[in-house]
Design an enzyme around this catalytic site. Sequence first.
Site, PDB file in Angstrom:
ATOM      1  N   GLU A   1       4.080   4.082   7.569  1.00 54.58           N
ATOM      2  CA  GLU A   1       3.871   4.243   9.008  1.00 54.58           C
ATOM      3  C   GLU A   1       2.506   4.869   9.286  1.00 54.58           C
ATOM      4  O   GLU A   1       1.803   4.474  10.225  1.00 54.58           O
ATOM      5  CB  GLU A   1       4.982   5.106   9.601  1.00 54.58           C
ATOM      6  CG  GLU A   1       6.341   4.443   9.658  1.00 54.58           C
ATOM      7  CD  GLU A   1       6.379   3.232  10.567  1.00 54.58           C
ATOM      8  OE1 GLU A   1       5.662   3.240  11.593  1.00 54.58           O
ATOM      9  OE2 GLU A   1       7.123   2.287  10.267  1.00 54.58           O
TER      10      GLU A   1
ATOM     11  N   HIS B   1       1.444  -3.580  10.387  1.00 54.05           N
ATOM     12  CA  HIS B   1       2.587  -3.685   9.478  1.00 54.05           C
ATOM     13  C   HIS B   1       2.667  -5.086   8.858  1.00 54.05           C
ATOM     14  O   HIS B   1       2.898  -5.235   7.647  1.00 54.05           O
ATOM     15  CB  HIS B   1       3.884  -3.392  10.230  1.00 54.05           C
ATOM     16  CG  HIS B   1       4.232  -1.936  10.310  1.00 54.05           C
ATOM     17  ND1 HIS B   1       4.285  -1.120   9.211  1.00 54.05           N
ATOM     18  CD2 HIS B   1       4.566  -1.148  11.374  1.00 54.05           C
ATOM     19  CE1 HIS B   1       4.624   0.108   9.577  1.00 54.05           C
ATOM     20  NE2 HIS B   1       4.789   0.116  10.878  1.00 54.05           N
TER      21      HIS B   1
ATOM     22  N   HIS C   1      -0.613  -1.196  15.884  1.00 50.97           N
ATOM     23  CA  HIS C   1       0.206  -0.605  14.820  1.00 50.97           C
ATOM     24  C   HIS C   1       1.197  -1.630  14.276  1.00 50.97           C
ATOM     25  O   HIS C   1       1.371  -1.751  13.052  1.00 50.97           O
ATOM     26  CB  HIS C   1       0.945   0.609  15.384  1.00 50.97           C
ATOM     27  CG  HIS C   1       2.000   1.163  14.491  1.00 50.97           C
ATOM     28  ND1 HIS C   1       1.761   2.181  13.591  1.00 50.97           N
ATOM     29  CD2 HIS C   1       3.312   0.843  14.338  1.00 50.97           C
ATOM     30  CE1 HIS C   1       2.878   2.452  12.931  1.00 50.97           C
ATOM     31  NE2 HIS C   1       3.837   1.662  13.380  1.00 50.97           N
ATOM     32  N   GLU C   2       1.848  -2.390  15.161  1.00 48.00           N
ATOM     33  CA  GLU C   2       2.827  -3.383  14.718  1.00 48.00           C
ATOM     34  C   GLU C   2       2.143  -4.528  13.972  1.00 48.00           C
ATOM     35  O   GLU C   2       2.643  -5.003  12.941  1.00 48.00           O
ATOM     36  CB  GLU C   2       3.609  -3.924  15.915  1.00 48.00           C
ATOM     37  CG  GLU C   2       4.411  -2.875  16.671  1.00 48.00           C
ATOM     38  CD  GLU C   2       5.378  -2.120  15.785  1.00 48.00           C
ATOM     39  OE1 GLU C   2       5.852  -2.695  14.787  1.00 48.00           O
ATOM     40  OE2 GLU C   2       5.653  -0.938  16.076  1.00 48.00           O
TER      41      GLU C   2
END
Length: 411
Positions: free
Chosen positions: A240, A179, A175-176
């Site tokens: 997100e 980004h 997920h990071e």
Amino acid sequence: MVCDTPQCSPNQIKRGIRKWWQTLPPNKKELFKESVKKNKWKLFLGLSSLGVLFVVFYFTHLEESPVTGRKKLLVLGKEQFMMLSQMEYDAWMEEFKNDLLTEKDPRYLAVKEVLQRLVESNKDIPGISDFRWIIHMVDRPSINAFVLPKGQVFVFTGLLEAVTDIHQLTFLLGHEIAHAVLGHAAEKASLAHLWDFLGLIFLVMIWAVCPRDSLAVLSQWIQSRLKEYVFDRPYSRTLEAEADRVGLQFAAKACVDVRASSVFWQQLEFADRILGEPKLPEWLSTHPSHENRAEHLERLIPQASPLPAMCLSSPRPFGPLASFKAQLPPEASPDIPRAIKIRESCKCPPLSGPDPRLLFRLRVKHILEVTEEEDQNITGALVKKPKLDSLPIQKKETIPLTFMADKRAGS
């Protein structure tokens, strides 16, 4: 007019316009008004031309993400944005300088291996190999991790205590990474500049109609609140959700059990509920609620990935975090979601053990039964001994959150 700061604030511009208007003699004010009335169509044409130029500017600064295909606005230069990113990185390093783990710490090595595995498994993704990924482990209890635009990843030790297995940690790091690869920070900064510019025009027009400082301050406050809660926070939640979707695909290509991704958010939701933590309305937050994130991931698991399928031909087991995985008896999965087929296309080992979502539901059921039994025992004790001076109070730390208590050693 000279501004006090490099960027003029709306109030400074409005005060400058008012000062200019007040210094005009009455006859020139009348001439100015008559000139505006006489040339109103020219003014309308000029404003329309500015509007067209703004639309052209907007569409010529749209860029398409090579990963998702979504178009996004980018108005900041790459060099300028990287300079701002470096300043942010230096600020975080200064704040965490006394809490950073060494590169020899087992927790650092564990996270480093997970990140390296994610990058290696997704090296075909456009841009992912262009980053110089750097890990910083912050020894703080917060359940948090974040990434900066240049690829510096900050992971808090509290996150390692919250995850129950390697699969959850891999998804969270995916997920990071998503980004950074998707350029969310640059996109948010560009949109913030755009909204500031539009807001400035709006406030100047309000002041032109009614030139009062009190009305200007009130208008600016209303405009900032509307911008924050109607645009900024909802848009942040959208980014997100996009990072969750792409991060899930990254994790699938790294040969982890993608079914565990939703369980992490279910754990946090259940922990907040059983501990009586106040629940913040989602519209007040920059992130989706734990419950909605879990539901979103549940819907994503059966979907096929649009990402290219360049995968590791012979995936190796994780080293420092291998003990995270519970030794569970094998059990056939009732269904094979298409996200799991991504693992098969990457020649990943077959999934073993029961579905982690089913395990979580069984654990929750057990916790609720134990808690209910303890409550009944307390009630029975009160009935038998009604003259007790004080009631037994159960502390938060004693609640049997077994799903949060799976430790790396011996689990």
